[in-house]
Design a protein around this motif. Structure first.
Motif, PDB file in Angstrom:
ATOM      1  N   ALA A  87      22.770 -34.778  -1.651  1.00 34.30           N
ATOM      2  CA  ALA A  87      22.252 -34.579  -3.006  1.00 34.30           C
ATOM      3  C   ALA A  87      20.985 -35.402  -3.222  1.00 34.30           C
ATOM      4  O   ALA A  87      20.001 -34.917  -3.793  1.00 34.30           O
ATOM      5  N   LEU A  88      20.990 -36.652  -2.741  1.00 37.73           N
ATOM      6  CA  LEU A  88      19.809 -37.518  -2.941  1.00 37.73           C
ATOM      7  C   LEU A  88      18.610 -37.012  -2.143  1.00 37.73           C
ATOM      8  O   LEU A  88      17.472 -37.030  -2.633  1.00 37.73           O
ATOM      9  N   LEU A  89      18.868 -36.542  -0.915  1.00 35.21           N
ATOM     10  CA  LEU A  89      17.749 -35.995  -0.110  1.00 35.21           C
ATOM     11  C   LEU A  89      17.103 -34.816  -0.837  1.00 35.21           C
ATOM     12  O   LEU A  89      15.875 -34.729  -0.930  1.00 35.21           O
ATOM     13  N   ALA A  90      17.945 -33.917  -1.346  1.00 34.83           N
ATOM     14  CA  ALA A  90      17.421 -32.718  -2.021  1.00 34.83           C
ATOM     15  C   ALA A  90      16.705 -33.110  -3.315  1.00 34.83           C
ATOM     16  O   ALA A  90      15.622 -32.617  -3.618  1.00 34.83           O
ATOM     17  N   PHE A  91      17.311 -34.014  -4.065  1.00 30.67           N
ATOM     18  CA  PHE A  91      16.739 -34.443  -5.344  1.00 30.67           C
ATOM     19  C   PHE A  91      15.394 -35.148  -5.121  1.00 30.67           C
ATOM     20  O   PHE A  91      14.390 -34.854  -5.798  1.00 30.67           O
ATOM     21  N   ASP A  92      15.364 -36.059  -4.148  1.00 31.08           N
ATOM     22  CA  ASP A  92      14.123 -36.796  -3.863  1.00 31.08           C
ATOM     23  C   ASP A  92      13.018 -35.834  -3.419  1.00 31.08           C
ATOM     24  O   ASP A  92      11.853 -35.983  -3.808  1.00 31.08           O
ATOM     25  N   ALA A  93      13.396 -34.845  -2.605  1.00 30.72           N
ATOM     26  CA  ALA A  93      12.391 -33.887  -2.110  1.00 30.72           C
ATOM     27  C   ALA A  93      11.826 -33.064  -3.266  1.00 30.72           C
ATOM     28  O   ALA A  93      10.623 -32.798  -3.326  1.00 30.72           O
ATOM     29  N   ALA A  94      12.702 -32.680  -4.190  1.00 32.50           N
ATOM     30  CA  ALA A  94      12.240 -31.901  -5.342  1.00 32.50           C
ATOM     31  C   ALA A  94      11.278 -32.740  -6.187  1.00 32.50           C
ATOM     32  O   ALA A  94      10.213 -32.285  -6.599  1.00 32.50           O
ATOM     33  N   ARG A  95      11.656 -33.988  -6.412  1.00 37.66           N
ATOM     34  CA  ARG A  95      10.815 -34.894  -7.198  1.00 37.66           C
ATOM     35  C   ARG A  95       9.455 -35.096  -6.555  1.00 37.66           C
ATOM     36  O   ARG A  95       8.406 -35.007  -7.200  1.00 37.66           O
ATOM     37  N   GLY A 137       7.910 -33.271  -4.424  1.00 37.65           N
ATOM     38  CA  GLY A 137       7.078 -32.073  -4.362  1.00 37.65           C
ATOM     39  C   GLY A 137       6.757 -31.502  -5.729  1.00 37.65           C
ATOM     40  O   GLY A 137       6.209 -30.414  -5.837  1.00 37.65           O
ATOM     41  N   GLY A 138       7.139 -32.225  -6.783  1.00 37.95           N
ATOM     42  CA  GLY A 138       6.890 -31.741  -8.137  1.00 37.95           C
ATOM     43  C   GLY A 138       7.654 -30.457  -8.434  1.00 37.95           C
ATOM     44  O   GLY A 138       7.213 -29.609  -9.207  1.00 37.95           O
ATOM     45  N   GLY A 139       8.823 -30.331  -7.821  1.00 27.78           N
ATOM     46  CA  GLY A 139       9.590 -29.092  -7.964  1.00 27.78           C
ATOM     47  C   GLY A 139      10.822 -29.232  -8.843  1.00 27.78           C
ATOM     48  O   GLY A 139      10.907 -30.130  -9.670  1.00 27.78           O
ATOM     49  N   ARG A 140      11.778 -28.331  -8.626  1.00 24.17           N
ATOM     50  CA  ARG A 140      12.983 -28.297  -9.457  1.00 24.17           C
ATOM     51  C   ARG A 140      14.203 -28.642  -8.609  1.00 24.17           C
ATOM     52  O   ARG A 140      14.245 -28.371  -7.419  1.00 24.17           O
ATOM     53  N   PHE A 141      15.205 -29.230  -9.264  1.00 21.94           N
ATOM     54  CA  PHE A 141      16.461 -29.532  -8.590  1.00 21.94           C
ATOM     55  C   PHE A 141      17.588 -28.861  -9.360  1.00 21.94           C
ATOM     56  O   PHE A 141      17.733 -29.048 -10.566  1.00 21.94           O
ATOM     57  N   LEU A 142      18.357 -28.044  -8.646  1.00 24.38           N
ATOM     58  CA  LEU A 142      19.437 -27.289  -9.276  1.00 24.38           C
ATOM     59  C   LEU A 142      20.782 -27.726  -8.718  1.00 24.38           C
ATOM     60  O   LEU A 142      20.878 -28.153  -7.569  1.00 24.38           O
ATOM     61  N   LEU A 143      21.788 -27.580  -9.553  1.00 21.35           N
ATOM     62  CA  LEU A 143      23.155 -27.876  -9.128  1.00 21.35           C
ATOM     63  C   LEU A 143      23.933 -26.574  -9.229  1.00 21.35           C
ATOM     64  O   LEU A 143      23.773 -25.813 -10.195  1.00 21.35           O
TER      65      LEU A 143
END
Ligand code: GLU
Length: 289
Positions: free
Chosen positions: A24-32, A34-40
């Motif tokens: 979850a942290l890897l995906a969240f950090d990558a979204a942040r 890259g200025g992108g979105r994080f979905l659950l």
């Protein structure tokens, strides 16, 4: 490049542990970054094992980790009509068959290997070719994808070889970059996968592929344990005309003896670590972030 859409897709069947936190942290950090979105996404097609209290625990654990996600959260149990519509289309194209085999029958068929039979752990194809009016009305059956027919419908070996996935993490054997699909491996090593279980009009493979597309996910971040699912997902994307995200498979978090963490492994659950006084920063350090 447009900004990434990342997701974390846990099943509410037990407590989240360090491995989930890492993903979850890897995906969240990558979204942040890259200025992108994080979905659950709550993967609760297993309606007998999913529990509202585990879903609530997921929200609590992720918020504690400092993760923020978009609302509303997508629940797979609310998407059954969408899955059914795609199953109907695949069925009309003659790519599915009803499978009435029980787990016991499958295990018995697998332990009595015959010449020309598929590899270990692969469904032997007992029901392949069974017509939809064959099971008696009221009979329970799963729906399987006829992998051979599916690959032929995609254009056969030459075309299938041109389908690839982009791996930006690392496969269990270090695989990286553009990974092409292997038709023989899909037929012999994967076989006729279940697309709808007996109890629900979906399976893990079908729901993940349809929901990643529905949520416009561009980057899938998940553990090595799902690496072998990716070629299956690529086939399903091709069959259903869905786009292919970029994949990043990460190492699994293991305990001191090298065993990968499991949901039943309560000692390493995030709730237990939190109760013992650890902070979100400690968790990041524990998983090497
Ligand atoms: N729901 C799956 C799990 O809990 C993850 C699905 C995925 O990332 O593709 O392991």
């Amino acid at each position: 490049m447009s900004s990434p859409v990342e997701r974390f897709a846990p099943s509410p069947t037990g407590p989240l542990h360090l491995g989930h936190a890492y993903s979850a942290l890897l995906a969240f950090d990558a979204a942040r970054k890259g200025g992108g979105r994080f979905l659950l996404r709550i993967e609760d097609i297993d309606i007998t094992r999913s529990r509202p209290e585990w879903e609530a625990a997921i929200y609590e654990d992720l918020a504690w980790l400092g993760i923020e996600w978009e609302e509303p959260v997508l629940r797979q149990s609310e998407r059954f009509d969408a899955y059914r519509a795609v199953l109907d289309q695949l069925r009309e194209r003659g790519l599915l068959y009803p499978c009435t085999c029980t787990r016991k029958q499958i295990a018995a068929a697998m332990s009595a290997p015959q010449e020309g039979a598929p590899g270990p752990g692969v469904y032997p194809g007992t029901c392949r070719g069974r017509a939809f009016d064959d099971p008696s009305p009221g009979d329970d059956y799963a729906l399987r994808l006829d992998m051979r027919k599916a690959l032929v419908s995609l254009g056969g070996a030459g075309v299938v070889r041109k389908l690839h996935v982009k791996e930006v993490g690392r496969g269990p054997d270090g695989q990286r970059g553009k990974i092409a699909l292997d038709m023989a491996a899909l037929i012999e090593g994967t076989g006729d996968i279940v697309l709808a279980r007996r109890d629900v009009p979906a399976s893990y493979h079908l729901s993940v592929v349809l929901d990643d597309a529905y949520q416009q996910v561009t980057h899938v971040t998940r553990g090595h344990d799902l690496f072998d699912a990716t070629p299956i997902h690529r086939v399903l994307q091709a069959l259903t005309g869905r786009p292919t995200p970029i994949y990043r498979h990460h190492d699994l978090i293991r305990d001191e003896s090298g065993k990968r963490l499991a949901k039943r492994d309560d000692a390493r659950s995030l709730a237990t670590l939190r109760a013992a006084g650890h902070t979100a920063r400690d968790i990041r350090a524990m998983v090497g972030l």
